[in-house]
Design a protein around this motif. Structure first.
Motif, PDB file in Angstrom:
ATOM      1  N   ALA A 179       0.828  -1.217   0.000  1.00  0.00           N
ATOM      2  CA  ALA A 179       0.000   0.000   0.000  1.00  0.00           C
ATOM      3  C   ALA A 179       0.854   1.256   0.000  1.00  0.00           C
ATOM      4  O   ALA A 179       0.550   2.231  -0.697  1.00  0.00           O
ATOM      5  CB  ALA A 179      -0.940  -0.012   1.208  1.00  0.00           C
ATOM      6  N   VAL A 184      -0.919   4.737  -1.367  1.00  0.00           N
ATOM      7  CA  VAL A 184      -2.262   4.772  -0.773  1.00  0.00           C
ATOM      8  C   VAL A 184      -2.210   5.686   0.454  1.00  0.00           C
ATOM      9  O   VAL A 184      -1.335   5.516   1.313  1.00  0.00           O
ATOM     10  CB  VAL A 184      -2.713   3.349  -0.374  1.00  0.00           C
ATOM     11  N   ARG A 406      -4.645  -0.295  -5.639  1.00  0.00           N
ATOM     12  CA  ARG A 406      -5.306   0.756  -6.447  1.00  0.00           C
ATOM     13  C   ARG A 406      -5.978   0.186  -7.684  1.00  0.00           C
ATOM     14  O   ARG A 406      -5.866   0.724  -8.785  1.00  0.00           O
ATOM     15  CB  ARG A 406      -4.293   1.841  -6.840  1.00  0.00           C
ATOM     16  N   ALA A 414      -8.442   4.679  -2.279  1.00  0.00           N
ATOM     17  CA  ALA A 414      -7.065   4.779  -1.770  1.00  0.00           C
ATOM     18  C   ALA A 414      -6.706   6.199  -1.365  1.00  0.00           C
ATOM     19  O   ALA A 414      -5.683   6.425  -0.729  1.00  0.00           O
ATOM     20  CB  ALA A 414      -6.082   4.281  -2.828  1.00  0.00           C
TER      21      ALA A 414
END
Length: 622
Positions: A179, A184, A406, A414
């Motif tokens: 992430a 994100v 994503r 996100a």
């Protein structure tokens, strides 16, 4: 200066240059360390152009800072900061573990990172041996894989380079998961498998810089202190106090998943549509009996040892493993999603950890998305085929993966709840901000205000300089118990404040003096040093930019949901009175030295020596 190593590492990822720097003693006295020092450094280097700095751009600065009490006060933590991609201000976001202690034993009080790496890298620190190393082989790896690979690699490297030490214990590692690599905004900077600096979105900042991890091993002593005898006595005093709290030590925050909902009606249930439940299937005894496989463990020097390890032993989620989960994850990845069994909660918590996401921030996004599905605003097609019904752990897990990578709808989510809501409102022609539970772009911690039975005040999130951060809430009086000024002390001296529960405030200042030799009274802290840090954070929060700015008249407020009456439970019908919020907000402004519009006043800034901040705020006073 006593209590400090005296050096900081300054690393340019763009040029791969590494140097040692010092910071003036006067600055350390005024800003202490951690959050306070981060505010000072960020303001000095970026304040003149704050609104134009992209938090995910190479100009942003990422800081990993200790404080004078790190390694001495029981319970080690490290403060991570920079311009936050969530609030566009700064957040002092701390993470537990040994990183700060190892860093100070390496001879450094902090690491200041600039620029952006040309290729994925990690920073390796062994005392004064510091280098950037290739991280291509761990880029894309999840939490457990990253920790396993880098621990093995670093131990072998240490043994090869420093054979005189024999076998090395594992280094302390801060890292990001997928992430963070994918920027994100709810990504964390993680430690071990499960610890995280969650508020602020600094996992995304780290990913934007191409930095996968920092591994540190120190072989030196902690910094010299002013009075080692007194430091030892104070350590024992803190430990003795912690030993008295048997319930806290036995359960940690794990009992709160049931009790905060059932007893104080202040736990998020189905995206805060309710805050009460009486689901005994979520009691701490169920966690203890069914999923805890290690009941007591703690980080360096911690007498409380409130941490657990939990693993699902049977059923479709068998093998999922994580810590506690603590209360915040019980709430946001449990009750907030309509999940009321330990196994489902452990499963989702383990997934969140593996992907490098914040359980609070991402759990908030998941609950928001599920409410939109409940109301028919989101369709199955909008969610790429996911039927996001309350209580469906597999559906939430599928959406978590989309957010981390994503993919599809995950790309919009996100961005965090608030930014996603702005785009969804525009696309759907429906105001979905009414379902968003956040403050200044930061999701609110799992402690509601409507029942009036939990610790946050009705202005705690609205006026905090760290938005929805439940560990740094605003309160009145400004120098009273629960004030954000004490949160600033915790995050600037950098220690685990869980070990200070029940201690007289004076003990913390005695500790500070025993370590640094500097006299500091609570009164001086509140009237000058903490107030100076608060004003810096407030100024940067209001300057904001480049994508969002906060207007105190609009955004110094609670989310709309907190003005709805509680629908059930012993406090059914209770809610937050808007008129009272406005009344207390005006009082808070006055005590904090802010004008009627919530902007720090010139006179107060000049008294604190912040003339440059006063000058900069003219840009928003007009």
């Amino acid at each position: 200066m006593l209590g400090y190593s005296g050096k900081f590492l300054e690393v340019s990822l763009s040029t791969e240059s590494i140097q040692e720097i010092t910071i003036d003693d006067d600055v350390l006295r005024d800003y202490v360390g951690g959050r306070g020092l981060a505010a000072k450094i960020l303001w000095d280097k970026l304040g003149a152009k704050w609104e134009t700095i992209d938090p995910l751009g190479p100009e942003n600065i990422l800081l990993f800072l200790t404080g004078p009490l790190t390694g001495f006060f029981p319970g080690g933590r490290t403060c991570v900061s920079g311009k936050s991609p969530q609030s566009n201000g700064i957040v002092g976001s701390t993470v537990g573990g040994e990183f700060g202690v190892e860093l100070r034993c390496s001879g450094y009080d902090g690491i200041i990172l600039y620029g952006k790496a040309k290729r994925p890298c990690y920073l390796f620190v062994k005392d004064s041996d510091v280098e950037l190393r290739d991280a291509s082989h761990v880029w894309g790896k999840d939490a457990k894989q990253t920790v396993k690979i880098l621990t093995k690699e670093c131990r072998e490297l240490l043994k090869r380079r420093f054979p005189q030490y024999g076998e090395f214990k594992e280094p302390a590692i801060l890292y990001i998961g997928p992430a963070g690599e994918n920027k994100v905004l709810t990504a964390v900077v993680a430690a071990k498998w499960t610890h995280a600096a969650g508020y602020g979105g600094y996992g995304a900042v780290m990913g934007s810089k191409g930095l996968k991890a920092i591994a540190v091993k120190g072989t030196g002593p902690l910094p010299q202190v002013a009075d080692i005898g007194k430091v030892k006595r104070l350590i024992q005093k803190v430990c003795d106090n912690a030993y008295e709290d048997e319930l806290w030590r036995r359960w940690g925050t794990g009992a709160a998943g049931y009790e905060v909902g059932a007893k104080t009606s202040s736990e998020p249930v189905r995206n805060w549509q309710d805050e009460w439940h009486d689901e005994r299937s979520f009691g701490v005894d169920k966690f203890e009996d069914r999923v805890w496989i290690k009941q007591f463990w703690g980080d360096f020097g911690c007498p409380t040892c409130c941490l657990k390890i939990a693993m699902v032993k049977t059923g479709q989620f068998k093998g999922a493993i994580t810590d506690n989960p603590d209360y915040e994850l019980q709430a946001y990845l449990g009750t907030n999603l309509g999940l009321f069994t330990p196994e489902e909660n452990v499963f989702l918590s383990a997934l969140i950890d593996d992907l490098g996401l914040c359980g609070i921030q991402t759990g908030n996004v998941l609950g928001f998305a599920a409410e939109l599905f409940q109301r028919g605003i989101f369709t199955k097609e909008d969610l790429d085929g996911i039927e996001l019904n309350w209580g469906d752990a597999n559906a939430f897990a599928a959406l978590v993966r989309k957010i981390a990578f994503r993919e599809g709808i995950g790309d919009m989510l996100a961005q965090g709840t608030y930014r996603a809501a702005l785009k969804i409102s525009e696309a759907k022609k429906v105001d979905v901000l009414q379902y968003v539970v956040q403050s200044k772009g930061i999701s609110i911690g799992a402690h509601g205000i409507r029942s009036g039975k939990d610790y946050p005040h009705i202005i705690s999130y609205a006026c905090s300089v760290q938005g929805g951060d439940h560990t740094s809430t605003a309160a009145l009086p400004l120098n009273g118990p629960g004030s954000e000024l004490w949160g600033i002390f915790n995050d600037s001296a950098v220690y685990c404040f869980f070990n200070s529960f029940g201690l007289k405030r004076k003990v913390r200042f005695d500790f500070y003096k025993a370590v640094t030799g500097l006299e500091l009274t609570p009164e001086e802290w509140c009237s000058s040093k903490a107030l100076r840090i608060l004003q810096l954070q407030r100024a940067m929060l209001l300057l904001g930019g480049p994508d969002l700015k906060w207007n105190p008249k609009i955004h110094d407020d609670n989310p709309p949901r907190f003005y709805e009456p509680l629908p059930s439970g012993p406090y059914k019908g209770k809610t937050t009175q808007k008129a009272m919020v406005q009344k207390y907000k005006r009082r808070y402004y006055k005590e904090a030295g802010w004008d009627k519009n919530g902007i720090p006043e010139s006179e107060n800034l000049r008294k604190l020596g912040l003339e440059d901040v006063d000058k900069a705020l003219k840009r928003i006073r007009q």
